[in-house]
Write an enzyme that holds these catalytic residues in place. Structure first.
Site, mmCIF file in Angstrom:
data_model
loop_
_atom_site.group_PDB
_atom_site.id
_atom_site.type_symbol
_atom_site.label_atom_id
_atom_site.label_comp_id
_atom_site.label_asym_id
_atom_site.label_seq_id
_atom_site.Cartn_x
_atom_site.Cartn_y
_atom_site.Cartn_z
ATOM 1 C CG ASP A 206 -1.987 1.081 1.189
ATOM 2 O OD1 ASP A 206 -2.523 1.354 0.098
ATOM 3 O OD2 ASP A 206 -2.273 1.676 2.242
ATOM 4 C CB SER A 230 -6.305 2.835 0.148
ATOM 5 O OG SER A 230 -4.943 3.153 -0.016
ATOM 6 C CD GLN A 280 -4.373 0.893 -2.860
ATOM 7 O OE1 GLN A 280 -3.778 1.925 -3.160
ATOM 8 N NE2 GLN A 280 -4.071 0.177 -1.787
#
Length: 294
Positions: A206, A230, A280
């Site tokens: 991430d 996110s 993502q």
């Protein structure tokens, strides 16, 4: 603890407070929200603590629902959805101050034989030893680092080296493709527990993935014109790996539209074997927007 890798292992060592309930620390940081990779990594630890250790993680799907507050513990509630002959499924809900901030569904698979194929890596890049660290890049551009950046560099649990030239001004980003590649590894040993390495890599996944969305819009360093968050995160684990050995994170963004940007990445070892696939979606709002939460 002075080694950031040791601090990461400690951060992933949850306290069990009931059979299927775990509590994780959330360090007090000078950030608006808890880092999403931390929540995902801790949730995966909670799921793994309720699963037979001969079944490694093969996939996870997560939603970031609310920003977590730094310095406030996070409780992870695990639901044992299924224990099959080959697959185990867990659902994890992360709660902070009575509010759900994160959902995770994770599947574990007992290793078995099967056929193999893999597309080759999209391109060749320089090795990590040939590339500067982020701190070296910043010092080369800024000279002496501001104290906040120097402190951040010292606390960073992963050594990150950009394989592509960093762009520092709006003029330099003109015509840039939404692609980025970085070499990464933990800055110290993480031990021999495969679950720790999986959760550490989930943490790292991430850190830079949404860079690929930003590259055609603005320089990666300096004041951001967008608030980023996110929204969801998915990973598929293909081969065993160690997160304290170099891996290449090749990232691209096929589309950004309507305030959201999609990014996908392949994580490779030094021999070019695909270890993990990642996708993502992130939220990108101009900083003058009055809306602060997804």
């Amino acid at each position: 603890m002075t080694n950031p890798a040791e601090r990461l292992v400690d951060l992933l060592d949850l306290e069990q407070i009931e059979v299927n309930i775990f509590r994780g620390r959330s360090p007090q940081e000078s950030l608006q929200r808890v880092f999403g990779g931390q929540v995902a990594g801790q949730a995966l630890v909670a799921a793994g603590r309720t699963t037979e250790r001969d079944r490694p993680v093969h996939s996870l799907h997560a939603y970031f629902l609310r920003p977590g507050r730094p310095g406030v513990p996070i409780v992870y509630q695990v639901e044992r959805v299924r224990d099959g002959r080959s697959f185990t499924t867990r659902r994890v809900v992360a709660v902070q101050q009575g509010r759900t901030i994160f959902n995770l569904t994770v599947s574990f698979h007992k290793p078995e034989p099967g056929f193999t194929h893999q597309l080759p890596m999209r391109r060749a890049v320089p090795g990590p030893e040939e590339l500067p660290t982020i701190a070296e890049e910043l010092r080369g551009h800024l000279g002496e680092l501001p104290e906040a950046l120097e402190r951040m560099a010292r606390r960073q649990p992963f050594d990150i080296r950009y394989a592509d030239r960093l762009r520092w001004t709006p003029d330099e980003i003109e015509g840039a493709e939404p692609r980025s590649a970085v070499w990464m590894r933990a800055v110290g040993p993480l031990g021999d527990d495969p679950l720790v390495h999986t959760c550490a890599l989930t943490y790292a996944s991430d850190m830079t993935l949404l860079d690929a969305v930003r590259i055609p819009i603005e320089p990666l360093w300096g004041r951001r014109g967008f608030d980023m968050a996110s929204l969801d995160h998915a990973m598929w684990f293909h081969r065993p790996f160690r997160a304290d050995e170099w891996f290449l994170y090749d990232q691209e963004s096929p589309i950004a539209i309507g305030g959201r940007g999609l990014a996908r990445g392949g994580i490779y070892d030094r021999e070019g074997r695909l270890l993990v696939s990642v996708v993502q979606e992130g939220l990108f709002r101009p900083r003058d927007s009055s809306v602060t939460e997804p």
